[in-house]
Scaffold this active site. Structure first.
Site, PDB file in Angstrom:
ATOM      1  N   HIS A 125       0.814  -1.225   0.000  1.00  0.00           N
ATOM      2  CA  HIS A 125       0.000   0.000   0.000  1.00  0.00           C
ATOM      3  C   HIS A 125       0.844   1.270   0.000  1.00  0.00           C
ATOM      4  O   HIS A 125       0.400   2.309  -0.482  1.00  0.00           O
ATOM      5  CB  HIS A 125      -0.961   0.014   1.199  1.00  0.00           C
ATOM      6  CG  HIS A 125      -0.310   0.338   2.513  1.00  0.00           C
ATOM      7  ND1 HIS A 125       0.474  -0.562   3.210  1.00  0.00           N
ATOM      8  CD2 HIS A 125      -0.319   1.471   3.260  1.00  0.00           C
ATOM      9  CE1 HIS A 125       0.911  -0.001   4.324  1.00  0.00           C
ATOM     10  NE2 HIS A 125       0.451   1.241   4.379  1.00  0.00           N
ATOM     11  N   LYS A 153       5.669   5.519  -1.611  1.00  0.00           N
ATOM     12  CA  LYS A 153       6.548   6.339  -0.776  1.00  0.00           C
ATOM     13  C   LYS A 153       7.994   6.285  -1.237  1.00  0.00           C
ATOM     14  O   LYS A 153       8.802   7.128  -0.834  1.00  0.00           O
ATOM     15  CB  LYS A 153       6.446   5.906   0.690  1.00  0.00           C
ATOM     16  CG  LYS A 153       5.222   6.470   1.394  1.00  0.00           C
ATOM     17  CD  LYS A 153       5.264   6.222   2.882  1.00  0.00           C
ATOM     18  CE  LYS A 153       4.069   6.891   3.560  1.00  0.00           C
ATOM     19  NZ  LYS A 153       4.033   6.603   5.007  1.00  0.00           N
ATOM     20  N   ASP A 184      -3.845   0.702   8.691  1.00  0.00           N
ATOM     21  CA  ASP A 184      -2.776   1.678   8.478  1.00  0.00           C
ATOM     22  C   ASP A 184      -2.805   2.766   9.549  1.00  0.00           C
ATOM     23  O   ASP A 184      -1.763   3.143  10.097  1.00  0.00           O
ATOM     24  CB  ASP A 184      -2.928   2.289   7.085  1.00  0.00           C
ATOM     25  CG  ASP A 184      -1.811   3.254   6.746  1.00  0.00           C
ATOM     26  OD1 ASP A 184      -0.634   2.875   6.883  1.00  0.00           O
ATOM     27  OD2 ASP A 184      -2.112   4.396   6.331  1.00  0.00           O
TER      28      ASP A 184
END
EC number: 3.1.4.-
Length: 460
Positions: free
Chosen positions: A317, A321, A399
């Site tokens: 997920h 980044k 998360d």
């Protein structure tokens, strides 16, 4: 939830995942793919065997697999944006003056002038040791990733020795000449050629590798590239907009190596670790989110088959980044508007990367939407609850819980009960109540290694 079956070749998955590796090096899109095109043509000119070409193919695609592991340290040592630093560093010349000029211009961009001068002096004094540390970290981790992905030791060693130079002045082990693995020699040459032809031109790239012949590069390999640039088909392929497909058409990519569930799980887990290696504050994050996601899904009676794919989406997920600077991710203070936009972009990057993977097309939107909120104030699209799937809501809940309960750059790890209290305040706006209730039940079923999370009653 319907997902593609595992009938696609391994090469397709690896080619698609190189998008993430390009991001972490600050390189233009398809850098690793272009390096593969260049390096494979060198290998074919050398008439390498079929098994050798297979290993070379994956060495070239995965040469940067360890690069996320030194990003935070680069920011710490050089006080600068790691993505810009890495991109510019690859274009530095071989002379001492070029290196010093690069250090002076690129050190301390996040500091005051006084701090910048002190940091620059430190780099000039200790730069050799720092460079050894950074390259050692990257090379070791990259080789380990190759092994985790079940590639041969030849691939692992090819990645480990990427920065060795023909004259013995490279890193991390100062190997010299033919003591350097052939795959490493080809990969470094392909890398430098691509960087310079993208930054400048084919002509300047050729001049650069010729200037480094016998210094950085095996002279025989440089001669091969000199011959290749006379081949119109090689050059047109290098500049083609469909270069990914052209690389897929190379013989090693055509070898049909279907993935079973166990191998796919291995690949997803390895790339989750690549993501988490980018920052000390994200160490283990993807794995924990995957664990929490699976526990919530069990409570909600999600089918076994869907839970497998949901867990994979959770592991990846945050893959976007890799395209965000550690100067932002690890910043201890409040982010400014531009920095916040950069952080928000990671969700869209995740969707873009996963959508390129045949088995993950269905999961791409699900994973990329993990920062959407039920009230429509989330990102990247700002959709409301009606448009957010249950699967996304599960990942979001997991998360948020890990983000609150884990250590962050700006605070210590938060006790579980306090994290849950904050989450409860955000029910119906950011967090789905059903998923939150499932999380609370699931916390009693945590595996042993996750039972050490702090509680407010714990002594500090």
């Amino acid at each position: 939830m319907s997902v593609a079956q595992n009938t696609f070749p391994l090469s397709e998955l690896m080619i698609s995942l190189t998008t993430a590796l390009d991001m972490t090096e600050g390189q233009p899109p398809e850098h690793c793919i272009r390096c593969c095109w260049i390096g494979m043509h060198i290998g074919m000119q050398l008439e390498l065997s079929e098994p050798e070409l297979h290993d070379l193919f994956f060495t070239l695609l995965l040469k940067d697999a360890g690069c996320s592991s030194n990003a935070a340290r680069i920011c710490e040592l050089y006080a600068t944006d790691d993505l810009t630093f890495k991109r510019r560093y690859k274009t530095v010349g071989t002379s001492l003056s070029s290196v010093i000029n690069f250090i002076v211009k690129n050190t301390g961009s996040e500091q005051s002038w006084t701090e910048r001068i002190l940091t620059t002096i430190d780099i000039l004094k200790n730069g050799n040791d720092y460079a050894q540390e950074l390259i050692q970290t990257r090379c070791t981790r990259g080789a380990d990733v190759a092994r985790e992905l079940r590639f041969s030791e030849a691939v692992a060693q090819g990645i480990h020795s990427l920065d060795e130079h023909w004259n013995g002045q490279g890193r991390p082990e100062q190997r010299k000449g033919e003591a350097i693995p052939l795959f490493s020699r080809i990969a470094l040459l392909a890398q430098v050629f691509d960087v310079f032809q993208m930054e400048h031109s084919i002509e300047e790239a050729l001049q650069e590798i010729m200037a480094r012949s016998g210094v950085w590069f095996d002279p025989k390999l440089v001669e091969v590239v000199e011959q290749l640039v006379e081949n119109p088909r090689f050059l047109s392929g290098l500049k083609a907009t469909d270069i990914s497909q052209r690389v897929m058409n190379l013989p090693p990519a055509q070898a049909h190596l279907p993935l079973d569930d166990a191998y796919l799980e291995c690949i997803v887990t390895a790339f989750g670790k690549i993501v988490d290696a980018k920052s000390p504050y994200t160490a283990g994050h993807s794995e924990r989110v995957a664990v929490y996601t699976d526990l919530i899904a069990r409570q909600l009676a999600i089918s076994d088959a869907d839970r497998i794919w949901l867990r994979r989406a959770a592991l990846l997920h945050d893959i976007g980044k890799l395209g965000v600077s550690n100067a932002i991710l690890d910043k201890p203070g409040k982010l400014d508007e531009a920095e916040w936009r950069a952080v928000q972009a990671h969700a869209a990057y995740t969707e873009q990367i996963l959508y390129k993977l045949s088995p993950f097309k269905t999961l791409a939107r699900m994973a990329g939407a993990h920062h959407e909120k039920l009230d429509g104030t989330g990102y990247p699209r700002g959709v409301n609850g009606d448009e957010i799937s249950l699967m996304t809501r599960i990942i979001t809940t997991a998360d948020i819980f890990d983000a609150l309960s884990a250590e962050r750059p700006y605070r210590a790890a938060m006790p579980i009960d306090k994290a849950l209290a904050i989450m409860e305040e955000n029910l119906h706006t950011a967090i789905d109540p059903e998923c939150f209730a499932a999380l609370k039940k699931a916390l009693n079923l945590l595996p042993d290694e996750y039972t050490q999370l702090p509680h407010s009653s714990d002594k500090t």
